[in-house]
Design an enzyme around this catalytic site. Structure first.
Site, PDB file in Angstrom:
ATOM      1  N   ALA A  62       0.867  -1.177   0.000  1.00 45.36           N
ATOM      2  CA  ALA A  62       0.000   0.000   0.000  1.00 45.36           C
ATOM      3  C   ALA A  62       0.905   1.229   0.000  1.00 45.36           C
ATOM      4  O   ALA A  62       2.089   1.132   0.331  1.00 45.36           O
ATOM      5  CB  ALA A  62      -0.881  -0.019   1.239  1.00 45.36           C
ATOM      6  N   GLU A 104      -0.698  -9.141  -1.245  1.00 48.23           N
ATOM      7  CA  GLU A 104      -2.136  -9.426  -1.076  1.00 48.23           C
ATOM      8  C   GLU A 104      -2.863  -9.333  -2.418  1.00 48.23           C
ATOM      9  O   GLU A 104      -3.805 -10.081  -2.677  1.00 48.23           O
ATOM     10  CB  GLU A 104      -2.744  -8.448  -0.057  1.00 48.23           C
ATOM     11  N   GLU A 124       3.950  -5.911   7.060  1.00 52.26           N
ATOM     12  CA  GLU A 124       3.140  -4.902   7.775  1.00 52.26           C
ATOM     13  C   GLU A 124       3.502  -4.811   9.254  1.00 52.26           C
ATOM     14  O   GLU A 124       3.449  -3.734   9.855  1.00 52.26           O
ATOM     15  CB  GLU A 124       1.644  -5.226   7.632  1.00 52.26           C
TER      16      GLU A 124
HETATM   17  C1  3H9 Z   1       0.484  -2.379   3.437  1.00 52.78           C
HETATM   18  O1  3H9 Z   1       0.693  -2.804   2.339  1.00 52.78           O
HETATM   19  C2  3H9 Z   1      -0.858  -2.441   4.109  1.00 52.78           C
HETATM   20  C3  3H9 Z   1      -1.808  -3.421   3.469  1.00 52.78           C
HETATM   21  O2  3H9 Z   1      -1.658  -4.701   4.054  1.00 52.78           O
HETATM   22  C4  3H9 Z   1      -3.238  -3.026   3.695  1.00 52.78           C
HETATM   23  C5  3H9 Z   1      -3.676  -1.710   3.143  1.00 52.78           C
HETATM   24  C6  3H9 Z   1      -5.146  -1.488   3.303  1.00 52.78           C
HETATM   25  N1  3H9 Z   1       4.682   3.397   0.061  1.00 52.78           N
HETATM   26  O3  3H9 Z   1      13.339   1.523   0.592  1.00 52.78           O
HETATM   27  P1  3H9 Z   1      13.796   2.273  -0.595  1.00 52.78           P
HETATM   28  C7  3H9 Z   1       9.495   4.728  -1.138  1.00 52.78           C
HETATM   29  S1  3H9 Z   1       1.702  -1.619   4.334  1.00 52.78           S
HETATM   30  C8  3H9 Z   1       5.176   4.594  -0.250  1.00 52.78           C
HETATM   31  O4  3H9 Z   1      14.860   3.280  -0.425  1.00 52.78           O
HETATM   32  P2  3H9 Z   1      14.901  -0.131  -1.698  1.00 52.78           P
HETATM   33  C9  3H9 Z   1      10.546   5.054  -0.089  1.00 52.78           C
HETATM   34  O5  3H9 Z   1      10.053   5.936   0.878  1.00 52.78           O
HETATM   35  C10 3H9 Z   1       3.087  -1.588   3.225  1.00 52.78           C
HETATM   36  N2  3H9 Z   1       6.498   4.809  -0.524  1.00 52.78           N
HETATM   37  O6  3H9 Z   1      14.219   1.290  -1.788  1.00 52.78           O
HETATM   38  C11 3H9 Z   1      11.641   5.647  -0.936  1.00 52.78           C
HETATM   39  O7  3H9 Z   1      11.291   6.994  -1.202  1.00 52.78           O
HETATM   40  P3  3H9 Z   1      12.438   8.079  -1.372  1.00 52.78           P
HETATM   41  C12 3H9 Z   1       3.755  -2.892   3.165  1.00 52.78           C
HETATM   42  C13 3H9 Z   1       7.293   3.758  -0.481  1.00 52.78           C
HETATM   43  O8  3H9 Z   1      15.148  -0.544  -3.088  1.00 52.78           O
HETATM   44  C14 3H9 Z   1      11.542   4.862  -2.255  1.00 52.78           C
HETATM   45  O9  3H9 Z   1      10.227   4.276  -2.257  1.00 52.78           O
HETATM   46  N3  3H9 Z   1       4.960  -2.776   2.375  1.00 52.78           N
HETATM   47  C15 3H9 Z   1       6.831   2.475  -0.149  1.00 52.78           C
HETATM   48  O10 3H9 Z   1      16.016  -0.105  -0.724  1.00 52.78           O
HETATM   49  C16 3H9 Z   1      12.567   3.771  -2.373  1.00 52.78           C
HETATM   50  O11 3H9 Z   1      12.498   2.942  -1.211  1.00 52.78           O
HETATM   51  C17 3H9 Z   1       6.142  -2.433   2.916  1.00 52.78           C
HETATM   52  O12 3H9 Z   1       6.233  -2.232   4.109  1.00 52.78           O
HETATM   53  C18 3H9 Z   1       5.449   2.304   0.123  1.00 52.78           C
HETATM   54  N4  3H9 Z   1       4.927   1.117   0.421  1.00 52.78           N
HETATM   55  O13 3H9 Z   1      13.798  -1.082  -1.055  1.00 52.78           O
HETATM   56  C19 3H9 Z   1       7.307  -2.335   1.976  1.00 52.78           C
HETATM   57  N5  3H9 Z   1       7.882   1.609  -0.175  1.00 52.78           N
HETATM   58  O14 3H9 Z   1      13.281   7.626  -2.519  1.00 52.78           O
HETATM   59  C20 3H9 Z   1       8.062  -1.075   2.236  1.00 52.78           C
HETATM   60  C21 3H9 Z   1       8.955   2.333  -0.522  1.00 52.78           C
HETATM   61  O15 3H9 Z   1      11.704   9.354  -1.600  1.00 52.78           O
HETATM   62  N6  3H9 Z   1       9.156  -0.878   1.312  1.00 52.78           N
HETATM   63  N7  3H9 Z   1       8.608   3.625  -0.712  1.00 52.78           N
HETATM   64  O16 3H9 Z   1      13.192   8.071  -0.074  1.00 52.78           O
HETATM   65  C22 3H9 Z   1      10.320  -1.539   1.390  1.00 52.78           C
HETATM   66  O17 3H9 Z   1      10.507  -2.429   2.193  1.00 52.78           O
HETATM   67  C23 3H9 Z   1      11.413  -1.121   0.442  1.00 52.78           C
HETATM   68  O18 3H9 Z   1      11.107   0.163  -0.011  1.00 52.78           O
HETATM   69  C24 3H9 Z   1      11.610  -2.038  -0.792  1.00 52.78           C
HETATM   70  C25 3H9 Z   1      12.622  -1.374  -1.758  1.00 52.78           C
HETATM   71  C26 3H9 Z   1      12.139  -3.390  -0.323  1.00 52.78           C
HETATM   72  C27 3H9 Z   1      10.323  -2.233  -1.547  1.00 52.78           C
END
Ligand code: 3H9
Length: 698
Positions: A62, A104, A124
């Protein structure tokens, strides 16, 4: 505005393509785009629908930036329900990291294929949440309740091959994803497959005793965090309640957690960590220096750990020691550490051997002539470090980055002995350096922008979380720690015990109480550091009196089996020691301190507010760039509970005016010398501005 989602009919395959960089997060526009595309696919000639993403990853969740704001339709759980109800089979094609809401989305699709390098997971819990778009109900129906709970409470992703084995992924695609996914869709079309709806499956309930054991295990590991417990209950309901009832339960828990302090703290940290990697006055696209090879000077515990960090990330490392004996000892420790990792099953023998081969020992400084980065990691002595930097200046090639791994020394004074102070920087690793994620990157007065940018990027390459600090005694973390430690020790001598202080801070969520940390690190470390300081810089003598007496009695902590506590020689379990209480009482009397009862609130407030007050001084002086940077330092380097968001986030939760008022009371009642409110605290409290508002306004 063009939609981040496109739809095209390619033969009989309706292709839904998501293109929302950087990680294809499910923003409102993406959700709306998918909804439209699914509706179109129901009406056209397609026989099957393929969901695929552009860029580096399938949907990674999300859109976290939308959290805490008014929700916007279409809601993700409803959208995923629409997808699952599609009359035509929906196939998700995964690459990169399919995480959270992204995973999901895949679970609501009827079939899933992935490239071998893909990973799937529900992280999450790391944001203080449970999966809120059907993950708690669909995953158990595929894997069984136990494995689903493990996956959701750890938050760790699993590989495509493990996902295949667990029945989560149906097909691993060789080669390029889109071509493989299209070919598989053709096969499914030829086989005339029907939509396969996970919500219609059932799953066996866990035996009650097994569930009870899981609850106990999760509660122990959660240490006060709510999300893991909610996950267990929601996943268990997948077996006992209908899908709709389970979804309702999941929704309620999700909203409860989303509105709570823990998730707010963990979301703050998520963004703080990413923000910390940025230097406000240096553009992100600053050209970096090429770092292919690394030299380390000093093969002690620190140097060895640093060498392992680089070798683990694929860098060839030259490790320098003064003589063969030192070198043998240093390399021996590295061998032993790799051996432990292998014996714990965390690394194969071959992989460990490959990493170990990357580290080459030498006693000849000239072997550093060609390396791109040298990190000096000898013990904390300014003259010694300066001497080494003079030699590095003579030896290393032009353009090489010269770094010092120091916890306290003045990086500018070290840089000043070289002809190239712009190439000098501090890289403060935390022990054990091959494990701890924090890296304080210390920017000297003359450190060049590209040197700093290179080190920040390099830190990420070796799996560290970098935070920039300017030069001061102890940088961000250890400078603040002095005040934290001071109050912990004063609470002991003024009336508490090591147990009362440590248990209070552990109940707050610290990984380990402050006095137990002294024992772990070795009480002699602080003793030696104090020894070389002039009296007026040692701080309140009442604070370290007990520690000095213990060290002089040979009680150095865990390594001697006794310090603030006694340690079981076999298990290293800590036990209270009546002898320590006798020493505390005797020393209090000698210092004319009338011991009194100190309750948990006083202990907590004194220790944490002293820490926070110094954090505010550090911000005021520009040592740290932002409050969030300090939070990252404390969570990753000092065991501060992540679900409290770090000390500066906690300060906002408590409220700056409350902290100021409490500090003023401490100043009156305890010691006017120890309690001077930070000028920034006074200003912000007076203006009624929180730290996060202050950070945003700059
Ligand atoms: C969810 O899904 C809830 C649902 O179950 C239910 C909903 C109803 N959103 O980490 P990076 C941005 S909860 C917005 O440096 P990497 C991040 O801020 C979510 N922005 O890259 C950064 O911005 P900036 C569950 C996001 O290659 C840029 O992307 N998912 C999100 O080292 C690059 O990120 C997670 O918790 C997001 N979801 O790692 C996954 N994700 O460049 C969270 C990233 O401006 N994300 N950004 O600083 C991660 O774990 C890592 O970002 C990922 C890539 C592994 C994907």
């Amino acid at each position: 505005m063009t939609s981040p989602v496109s739809y095209s009919l390619e033969g009989r395959i309706g292709v839904i393509r998501i293109d929302n960089p950087p990680v294809n997060a499910l923003s409102q526009a993406v959700r709306a785009g998918i909804e439209d595309a699914i509706a179109t696919a129901q009406r056209d000639e397609s026989g099957i629908v393929l969901l695929i993403c552009e860029g580096r990853t399938f949907v990674a969740g999300a859109d976290i930036t939308e959290f805490g704001k008014p929700p916007m339709e279409p809601f993700l759980p409803d959208l995923l329900d629409t997808i699952e109800q599609s009359a035509k089979p929906v196939v998700a094609a995964l690459h990169g990291t399919a995480l959270g809401g992204g995973f999901e989305l895949a679970l609501a699709s009827h079939y899933r294929c992935a490239v071998a390098s893909a990973k799937v997971g529900l992280p999450e819990v790391k944001l203080g949440l449970l999966p809120g778009a059907g993950g708690t109900q669909r995953l158990p129906r595929i894997t069984g309740v136990g494995p689903a709970i493990r996956m959701m409470t750890s938050g760790a992703p699993i590989s495509a091959s493990d996902a295949l084995a667990a029945g989560i992924v149906d097909e691993i695609v060789d080669g390029e994803l889109e071509a493989g996914a299209v070919a598989w869709c053709e096969e499914l079309l030829a086989a005339d497959v029907e939509p396969r709806r996970t919500s219609e499956r059932s799953v066996d309930a866990l035996p009650e005793n097994e569930l009870t054991a899981i609850r106990a295990q999760v509660a122990k590991r959660a240490r006060g965090q709510m999300a893991p417990m909610e996950i267990v209950e929601a996943a268990a309901a997948a077996a006992t309640a209908s899908f709709d009832e389970g979804m309702k339960l999941e929704r309620e828990a999700f909203m409860r957690l989303m509105g709570g302090e823990q998730s707010a703290a963990l979301r703050h940290l998520f963004f703080a960590e990413r923000e910390a990697a940025k230097i406000s006055d240096i553009p992100r696209d600053t050209e970096k220096r090429g770092i292919q090879t690394v030299g380390i000077v000093g093969g002690g515990t620190m140097g060895g750990g640093i060498a392992m960090s680089f070798a683990n990330a694929g860098f060839p490392v030259t490790l320098i020691e003064v003589n063969d004996e030192g070198l043998e000892r240093g390399l021996g420790i590295i061998d032993k550490n790799y051996g432990i990792t292998v014996s714990k099953g965390k690394l194969s023998e071959e992989a460990a051997a490959e990493r170990r081969r990357r580290i080459v020992g030498s006693t000849d400084f000239a072997d550093l002539a060609g390396v791109d980065l040298v990190i000096e990691a000898v013990f904390e002595n300014l003259e010694l470090k300066q001497d080494i930097f003079r030699r590095l200046d003579e030896t290393c090639k032009p353009g090489a980055i010269l770094a010092t791994n120091t916890s306290y020394q003045d990086v500018d004074a070290i840089a000043s002995v070289t002809e190239r102070p712009a190439d000098v920087i501090g890289l403060h690793f935390f022990s054990p350096a091959n494990i701890m994620k924090l890296l304080e990157v210390v920017r000297g007065d003359q450190t060049a922008a590209d040197v700093l940018a290179t080190c920040m990027a390099l830190a990420k390459k070796i799996g560290k979380v970098p935070v920039m600090s300017r030069v001061c005694y102890g940088f961000i973390g250890n400078r603040m720690l002095q005040y934290y430690g001071r109050e912990a020790q004063l609470c002991v001598i003024e009336g508490g015990t090591p147990e009362s202080v440590d248990s209070t801070m552990e109940a707050f969520g610290m990984a380990m109480g402050p006095l137990a940390v002294f024992d772990l690190a070795g009480m002699d470390v602080g003793y030696k550091a104090r020894e070389i300081l002039p009296d007026d810089q040692k701080g309140d003598p009442r604070a370290y009196r007990v520690a000095d007496v213990l060290v002089e009695a040979g009680r150095l902590g865990q390594k001697t089996g006794a310090g603030m506590y006694r340690y079981d020689p076999d298990t290293r379990r800590r036990e209270s020691d009546p002898e320590v209480l006798t020493i505390i009482e005797r020393e209090a009397e000698a210092l004319d301190i009338e011991r009194r009862t100190i309750d948990e609130k006083e202990i907590r407030d004194r220790i944490l507010f002293a820490l926070i007050n110094e954090g505010l001084n550090i911000l005021d002086e520009g040592i740290a760039q932002r409050p969030g940077d300090i939070d990252v330092v404390y969570v990753y380097g000092y065991g501060f509970p992540a679900h409290r968001g770090g000390p500066m986030h906690y300060a906002d939760v408590v409220g700056l005016p409350v902290i100021l008022e409490t500090i003023q009371t401490f100043k009156e009642k305890l010691s006017s010398d120890n309690w001077t409110p930070s000028p920034l605290l006074e200003r912000l409290a007076e203006q009624g501005i929180s730290l996060s508002e202050w950070a945003r306004s700059r």
